[in-house]
Design a protein around this motif. Structure first.
Motif, short mmCIF file in Angstrom:
data_model
loop_
_atom_site.label_atom_id
_atom_site.label_comp_id
_atom_site.label_asym_id
_atom_site.label_seq_id
_atom_site.Cartn_x
_atom_site.Cartn_y
_atom_site.Cartn_z
N ALA A 153 1.02 -1.28 0.13
CA ALA A 153 0.02 -0.14 0.10
C ALA A 153 0.85 1.22 0.05
O ALA A 153 0.59 2.24 -0.62
CB ALA A 153 -0.95 0.00 1.35
N LEU A 154 1.85 1.05 0.76
CA LEU A 154 2.78 2.48 0.93
C LEU A 154 3.42 2.81 -0.49
O LEU A 154 3.61 3.76 -1.14
CB LEU A 154 3.90 2.33 1.88
CG LEU A 154 3.40 2.36 3.32
CD1 LEU A 154 4.39 2.40 4.63
CD2 LEU A 154 2.59 3.59 3.63
N ALA A 155 4.01 1.46 -0.98
CA ALA A 155 4.72 1.29 -2.24
C ALA A 155 3.65 2.02 -3.41
O ALA A 155 4.17 2.76 -4.22
CB ALA A 155 4.97 0.17 -2.82
N ALA A 156 2.55 1.80 -3.34
CA ALA A 156 1.41 2.20 -4.31
C ALA A 156 1.09 3.79 -4.41
O ALA A 156 0.62 4.39 -5.01
CB ALA A 156 0.16 1.48 -4.25
N MET A 157 1.52 4.54 -2.95
CA MET A 157 1.51 5.86 -2.81
C MET A 157 2.50 6.55 -3.26
O MET A 157 2.68 7.76 -3.52
CB MET A 157 1.32 5.92 -1.38
CG MET A 157 -0.06 5.64 -0.67
SD MET A 157 0.37 5.74 1.12
CE MET A 157 -1.11 4.99 1.78
N PRO A 406 9.35 11.31 0.14
CA PRO A 406 9.32 10.01 -0.49
C PRO A 406 7.80 9.84 -1.15
O PRO A 406 7.66 9.12 -1.89
CB PRO A 406 9.09 8.98 0.90
CG PRO A 406 9.95 9.69 1.98
CD PRO A 406 9.65 11.06 1.45
N ILE A 407 6.64 10.62 -0.48
CA ILE A 407 5.56 10.48 -1.26
C ILE A 407 5.01 11.74 -1.60
O ILE A 407 5.21 13.04 -0.83
CB ILE A 407 4.40 10.05 -0.05
CG1 ILE A 407 4.84 8.45 -0.04
CG2 ILE A 407 3.01 10.10 -0.78
CD1 ILE A 407 4.01 8.03 1.14
N GLN A 413 -3.24 8.13 -6.81
CA GLN A 413 -4.54 8.03 -7.52
C GLN A 413 -5.74 7.47 -6.55
O GLN A 413 -5.42 6.63 -5.71
CB GLN A 413 -4.28 6.72 -8.60
CG GLN A 413 -3.56 7.33 -9.60
CD GLN A 413 -3.17 6.13 -10.62
OE1 GLN A 413 -3.61 5.10 -10.71
NE2 GLN A 413 -2.71 6.67 -11.86
N SER A 414 -6.45 8.53 -6.53
CA SER A 414 -7.69 7.92 -5.79
C SER A 414 -8.65 7.10 -6.47
O SER A 414 -8.79 6.88 -7.71
CB SER A 414 -8.56 9.41 -5.47
OG SER A 414 -9.63 9.26 -4.43
#
Lengths: 415, 415
Positions: A153-157, A406-407, A413-414
């Motif tokens: 989930a963090l990677a996806a952000m 980092p983010i 993407q929502s």
């Protein structure tokens, strides 16, 4: 990096499982032509690395071991540190965050860190679509698969394109570098964004009778590979040994694939990735999924390292737990034909893990990360979860496309 | 590669011994700026590697271990394989050459191989100016120092600018890569062609009581470092711990320095390099050599790796042999003041390695490679020595400046 060519593969439905490749050279030079082997140039590796998150899964490892693992991750990869370490009597996680901060300062780089048992992390996952992840006590279930869900989930952000996983209990920093380079080389060579690169350790060294012995495989790995291969044979009729990385903790994939995957809880997570792909690979030969989430082929690349893998011996109980959790998932999968299901049940009964005529347990399976509201998840983590850290090294914003750390919230993407 | 900065050093005569640096990251990315650390970019590493010979010193290692070591050497380095392995009942050297040939074919690269006990190699060294190297039986003395002399002579023929040494008994291929990258990084950062880069292992893992223990130093290393540091204190008055790599098997230097060095026989070779530099470093504070061979300063750079060093335990006797051979050299050096000489003698007597009032043995010291007739040596090896192999990988002439293979006869400097 230079690898042996992998020309053979087995097609199982829409899933193409490629024969194991071996690393010939870690460093194949900057101009070297390749004749009978696959070479990936430093610039090509770097292109993937600078788009890759490496998730480190940590639970009570020695701090020096963690430092070594950090030092092995190529600079341009973004570190995502997911910990389930004890917080009492000593807050080990706090020390882990400090040493990650210190490393990032020294090495001028970025990282994310989060703790698996932070109640506010659990709340954020419940609110955004993954209530299954959370236990009755209001924290995320213990387990490796659960930690990987958080990491994914963090990677996806992060707006990066690839994600790889490594374990923190690794005593050879250079092997961590090799894993990451193998990820990058495999993803570069893969023809598809539906590709997964899974690492087979060269060996596991043990000292026996005053002598170093290099065992080729752990018992759990051998066993799981055999079960998976036997399952494949039940479909095709042909015996096979193609799967060598059923239990591969070290593996990587494009986020495009990662967002569509479902993770299993605990130690079933790695073999379940394969099972899930076989179940959902749009392959009529295997199953008839109604709405197959994958279009086209899925490629499984398996690469054997040169380095041995040296980690703590976690004992017999740990090995049994890994085996049985994986077999539970295989038992309940719709790719698994009757003879294999019966054999799993018989084995568990004979090893007294199951009463006669009882069914193997149903393990947890979590929703695809792609189905979560990631923007909301980010906002909740950012405002509430005290264990969530965005770590910026000294003056390192310049190394990344986003100057924000980092983010970059704006790029999440929502759903 | 990213290293901690080494700002402190100790000046001993003309020799500058730099404080130990540590590796922070193996891979520091391709563009990363360095603030509080020294970074060496991949292209900078590659520039040194493509001018470097790596000498592998081998004696009866397992073939799989040797394969791993070969795979760890960066592609652009030229491999020089010096073996003293058994040739009977099984000709291990023949197998070693075959596997080096097979590796070079797979990896498309060049190597040289030679056997220490080949009579024609001995003859060639006698004829060209190094008769001391040869035993009464007409072969080169056994010993690590002697193998290094052979390796250095071959390196001097290749027209490359740097030479590094690694041991073949290394179970972690990734640590070999780290050594070579450390050599390249150290030589790049060194301000001088009179520079030597010496590696300190991060740790030596051992399994004790079912648990992995990471010892910081071997006993012999600790001991030799202490003797050398005490010797320095006798000159300056100030206690010091600056020398951390007295026994460093893994080390590298420009050939310009290598040609001027004298090597000691056996296991004394690595500490003796330091002793020799201190003796001859043109430093009035230490000795008054009549014709100091070095003009200007000599820089010793010491770098601690991240990887542990995993090799076979060679036992107590081996450790004692290493210690005493080194102490013999220190005893007879003109940098060693009376109190240290007495202490060495007392120690050896107390450990029953020496009768009371006997002097420590005088070890062998061999002539500088720069004083040999290298062209004649090459011609004799090439025409007579059956163990001497110039190995060319498939179609790899193009990677090197010379299209002729590892050695271009025309470029060897004759004396």
């Amino acid at each position: 990096m230079r690898l042996t060519k992998s020309s053979r593969f087995e097609q199982v439905g829409a899933v193409q499982i490629h024969e194991l490749q071996r690393v010939i050279e870690f460093d194949s030079g900057s101009t070297s032509p390749s004749v009978g082997s696959d070479t990936v140039l430093p610039a090509e590796l770097n292109k993937i690395e600078s788009q890759m998150c490496i998730v480190i899964l940590c639970m009570n490892e020695e701090f020096k071991t963690i430092e070594g693992v950090l030092s092995g991750i190529p600079h341009d990869c973004l570190i995502i540190f997911v910990s389930n370490s004890e917080r009492r009597p000593v807050d080990r996680y706090q020390v882990e965050v400090r040493l990650t901060q210190s490393f990032c300062k020294d090495a001028n780089r970025l990282a994310l860190a989060i703790h698996q048992k932070d109640r506010d992390v659990a709340k954020a996952f419940v609110a955004t679509g993954a209530a299954e992840l959370v236990d009755r006590d209001g924290t995320i279930h213990n387990g490796k698969g659960e930690a990987m869900v958080i990491g994914m989930a963090l990677a996806a952000m992060t707006n990066r394109r690839y994600v790889g996983f490594v374990d923190a209990d690794n005593y050879i920093p250079g092997s961590v570098t090799e894993y990451c380079k193998v990820f990058a080389a495999g993803l570069h060579l893969a023809a598809s964004t539906n590709a997964m690169v899974r690492v087979a350790w060269n060996s596991k060294p043990k000292e026996r009778h005053g002598r170093w012995m290099f065992d080729k495989k752990g018992r759990s790995s051998r066993d799981i590979n055999e079960w998976l291969n036997n399952t494949l044979q039940e479909h095709s009729g042909f015996g096979t040994e193609i799967i060598k990385t059923g239990n591969a903790g070290e593996h990587a994939m494009p986020l495009e694939l990662g967002l569509k995957l479902k993770f299993a809880g605990g130690f079933a997570v790695e073999p379940y990735e394969l099972i899930y792909l076989l179940e959902n690979g749009n392959g009529q030969a295997v199953t008839q999924a109604e709405n197959p989430p994958f279009v086209g082929e899925v490629h499984i690349h398996q690469i054997e390292t040169r380095n041995p893998h040296l980690h703590d011996n976690k004992g017999e109980e740990h090995v049994q737990k890994m085996r049985f959790q994986a077999l539970n998932m295989l038992y309940h999968s719709n790719i698994t034909p009757e003879p294999i299901r019966n054999a799993i049940q018989d084995l568990m009964v004979s090893e007294e893990a199951l009463a006669k005529d009882q069914e193997p347990a149903k393990g947890n399976i979590y929703p695809q990360i792609g189905s979560l509201d990631l923007l909301m998840l980010y906002d909740m983590l950012n405002s509430d979860a005290k264990s969530f850290h965005q770590i910026t090294g000294e003056s390192c914003a310049c190394s990344y496309s986003s100057a924000l750390g980092p983010i970059d919230r704006g790029s999440i993407q929502s759903t």
